[in-house]
Design a protein around this motif. Structure first.
Motif, PDB file in Angstrom:
ATOM      1  N   ALA A 151      40.457  49.746  31.518  1.00  0.00           N
ATOM      2  CA  ALA A 151      39.987  48.710  30.600  1.00  0.00           C
ATOM      3  C   ALA A 151      40.759  47.414  30.830  1.00  0.00           C
ATOM      4  O   ALA A 151      40.173  46.320  30.844  1.00  0.00           O
ATOM      5  CB  ALA A 151      40.138  49.180  29.152  1.00  0.00           C
ATOM      6  N   HIS A 152      42.076  47.513  31.031  1.00  0.00           N
ATOM      7  CA  HIS A 152      42.895  46.327  31.292  1.00  0.00           C
ATOM      8  C   HIS A 152      42.461  45.667  32.596  1.00  0.00           C
ATOM      9  O   HIS A 152      42.305  44.441  32.659  1.00  0.00           O
ATOM     10  CB  HIS A 152      44.374  46.714  31.341  1.00  0.00           C
ATOM     11  N   GLN A 153      42.265  46.461  33.636  1.00  0.00           N
ATOM     12  CA  GLN A 153      41.856  45.908  34.927  1.00  0.00           C
ATOM     13  C   GLN A 153      40.472  45.267  34.844  1.00  0.00           C
ATOM     14  O   GLN A 153      40.239  44.224  35.461  1.00  0.00           O
ATOM     15  CB  GLN A 153      41.894  46.987  36.006  1.00  0.00           C
ATOM     16  N   ALA A 154      39.571  45.857  34.085  1.00  0.00           N
ATOM     17  CA  ALA A 154      38.238  45.276  33.918  1.00  0.00           C
ATOM     18  C   ALA A 154      38.344  43.913  33.230  1.00  0.00           C
ATOM     19  O   ALA A 154      37.665  42.956  33.607  1.00  0.00           O
ATOM     20  CB  ALA A 154      37.344  46.217  33.112  1.00  0.00           C
ATOM     21  N   ARG A 155      39.233  43.810  32.231  1.00  0.00           N
ATOM     22  CA  ARG A 155      39.442  42.538  31.529  1.00  0.00           C
ATOM     23  C   ARG A 155      40.029  41.484  32.469  1.00  0.00           C
ATOM     24  O   ARG A 155      39.602  40.330  32.471  1.00  0.00           O
ATOM     25  CB  ARG A 155      40.359  42.762  30.322  1.00  0.00           C
ATOM     26  N   VAL A 156      40.996  41.896  33.284  1.00  0.00           N
ATOM     27  CA  VAL A 156      41.610  40.972  34.241  1.00  0.00           C
ATOM     28  C   VAL A 156      40.565  40.489  35.248  1.00  0.00           C
ATOM     29  O   VAL A 156      40.500  39.295  35.564  1.00  0.00           O
ATOM     30  CB  VAL A 156      42.812  41.635  34.954  1.00  0.00           C
ATOM     31  N   ILE A 157      39.739  41.385  35.728  1.00  0.00           N
ATOM     32  CA  ILE A 157      38.683  41.002  36.676  1.00  0.00           C
ATOM     33  C   ILE A 157      37.721  40.021  36.030  1.00  0.00           C
ATOM     34  O   ILE A 157      37.324  39.027  36.643  1.00  0.00           O
ATOM     35  CB  ILE A 157      37.942  42.248  37.208  1.00  0.00           C
ATOM     36  N   ASP A 158      37.336  40.255  34.789  1.00  0.00           N
ATOM     37  CA  ASP A 158      36.453  39.321  34.074  1.00  0.00           C
ATOM     38  C   ASP A 158      37.105  37.951  33.925  1.00  0.00           C
ATOM     39  O   ASP A 158      36.463  36.922  34.132  1.00  0.00           O
ATOM     40  CB  ASP A 158      36.064  39.871  32.699  1.00  0.00           C
ATOM     41  N   ASP A 159      38.387  37.942  33.559  1.00  0.00           N
ATOM     42  CA  ASP A 159      39.113  36.667  33.415  1.00  0.00           C
ATOM     43  C   ASP A 159      39.180  35.919  34.741  1.00  0.00           C
ATOM     44  O   ASP A 159      38.955  34.703  34.803  1.00  0.00           O
ATOM     45  CB  ASP A 159      40.527  36.894  32.883  1.00  0.00           C
ATOM     46  N   LEU A 160      39.490  36.638  35.810  1.00  0.00           N
ATOM     47  CA  LEU A 160      39.561  36.003  37.135  1.00  0.00           C
ATOM     48  C   LEU A 160      38.196  35.481  37.572  1.00  0.00           C
ATOM     49  O   LEU A 160      38.092  34.407  38.169  1.00  0.00           O
ATOM     50  CB  LEU A 160      40.111  36.996  38.165  1.00  0.00           C
ATOM     51  N   SER A 161      37.164  36.208  37.254  1.00  0.00           N
ATOM     52  CA  SER A 161      35.811  35.770  37.594  1.00  0.00           C
ATOM     53  C   SER A 161      35.463  34.478  36.853  1.00  0.00           C
ATOM     54  O   SER A 161      34.887  33.552  37.443  1.00  0.00           O
ATOM     55  CB  SER A 161      34.804  36.868  37.237  1.00  0.00           C
ATOM     56  N   ASP A 162      35.833  34.408  35.585  1.00  0.00           N
ATOM     57  CA  ASP A 162      35.593  33.193  34.801  1.00  0.00           C
ATOM     58  C   ASP A 162      36.365  32.013  35.371  1.00  0.00           C
ATOM     59  O   ASP A 162      35.850  30.894  35.484  1.00  0.00           O
ATOM     60  CB  ASP A 162      35.980  33.405  33.332  1.00  0.00           C
ATOM     61  N   GLN A 163      37.624  32.260  35.734  1.00  0.00           N
ATOM     62  CA  GLN A 163      38.443  31.191  36.307  1.00  0.00           C
ATOM     63  C   GLN A 163      37.885  30.731  37.646  1.00  0.00           C
ATOM     64  O   GLN A 163      37.870  29.526  37.940  1.00  0.00           O
ATOM     65  CB  GLN A 163      39.889  31.664  36.485  1.00  0.00           C
ATOM     66  N   LEU A 164      37.405  31.663  38.439  1.00  0.00           N
ATOM     67  CA  LEU A 164      36.813  31.320  39.730  1.00  0.00           C
ATOM     68  C   LEU A 164      35.562  30.470  39.536  1.00  0.00           C
ATOM     69  O   LEU A 164      35.354  29.489  40.252  1.00  0.00           O
ATOM     70  CB  LEU A 164      36.486  32.590  40.519  1.00  0.00           C
ATOM     71  N   ALA A 165      34.743  30.818  38.564  1.00  0.00           N
ATOM     72  CA  ALA A 165      33.540  30.040  38.283  1.00  0.00           C
ATOM     73  C   ALA A 165      33.899  28.618  37.864  1.00  0.00           C
ATOM     74  O   ALA A 165      33.260  27.649  38.306  1.00  0.00           O
ATOM     75  CB  ALA A 165      32.705  30.727  37.195  1.00  0.00           C
ATOM     76  N   GLU A 166      34.923  28.461  37.031  1.00  0.00           N
ATOM     77  CA  GLU A 166      35.360  27.133  36.608  1.00  0.00           C
ATOM     78  C   GLU A 166      35.892  26.330  37.794  1.00  0.00           C
ATOM     79  O   GLU A 166      35.597  25.147  37.941  1.00  0.00           O
ATOM     80  CB  GLU A 166      36.430  27.233  35.514  1.00  0.00           C
ATOM     81  N   GLN A 167      36.691  26.970  38.629  1.00  0.00           N
ATOM     82  CA  GLN A 167      37.229  26.281  39.799  1.00  0.00           C
ATOM     83  C   GLN A 167      36.119  25.879  40.755  1.00  0.00           C
ATOM     84  O   GLN A 167      36.181  24.819  41.377  1.00  0.00           O
ATOM     85  CB  GLN A 167      38.254  27.177  40.522  1.00  0.00           C
TER      86      GLN A 167
END
Length: 69
Positions: free
Chosen positions: A16-32
């Motif tokens: 669950a923690h890793q899934a959350r981290v992946i979602d956060d990184l995906s959001d940051q990548l989209a913003e970048q």
């Protein structure tokens, strides 16, 4: 609770923690990516403006000394 149940629970928590981290990184990548695209578009506009200014300066008459020199 058995050791196996605890192990499964820890694995589920980690997942669950890793899934959350992946979602956060995906959001940051989209913003970048948005920032990169905006920067690219701005660079294209500036390059076009620079080219236009450069062309205009080539079309300008040559600077010559006035006759009194």
């Amino acid at each position: 609770m058995s050791d196996q149940d605890e192990r499964i629970m820890r694995l589920e928590e980690m997942l669950a923690h890793q899934a959350r981290v992946i979602d956060d990184l995906s959001d940051q990548l989209a913003e970048q990516w948005k920032v990169v695209e905006q920067t690219r578009a701005k660079l294209e506009r500036l390059s076009e403006r620079f080219s236009n200014i450069e062309e205009q300066s080539l079309d300008a008459p040559a600077i010559t000394k006035p006759p009194h020199y």
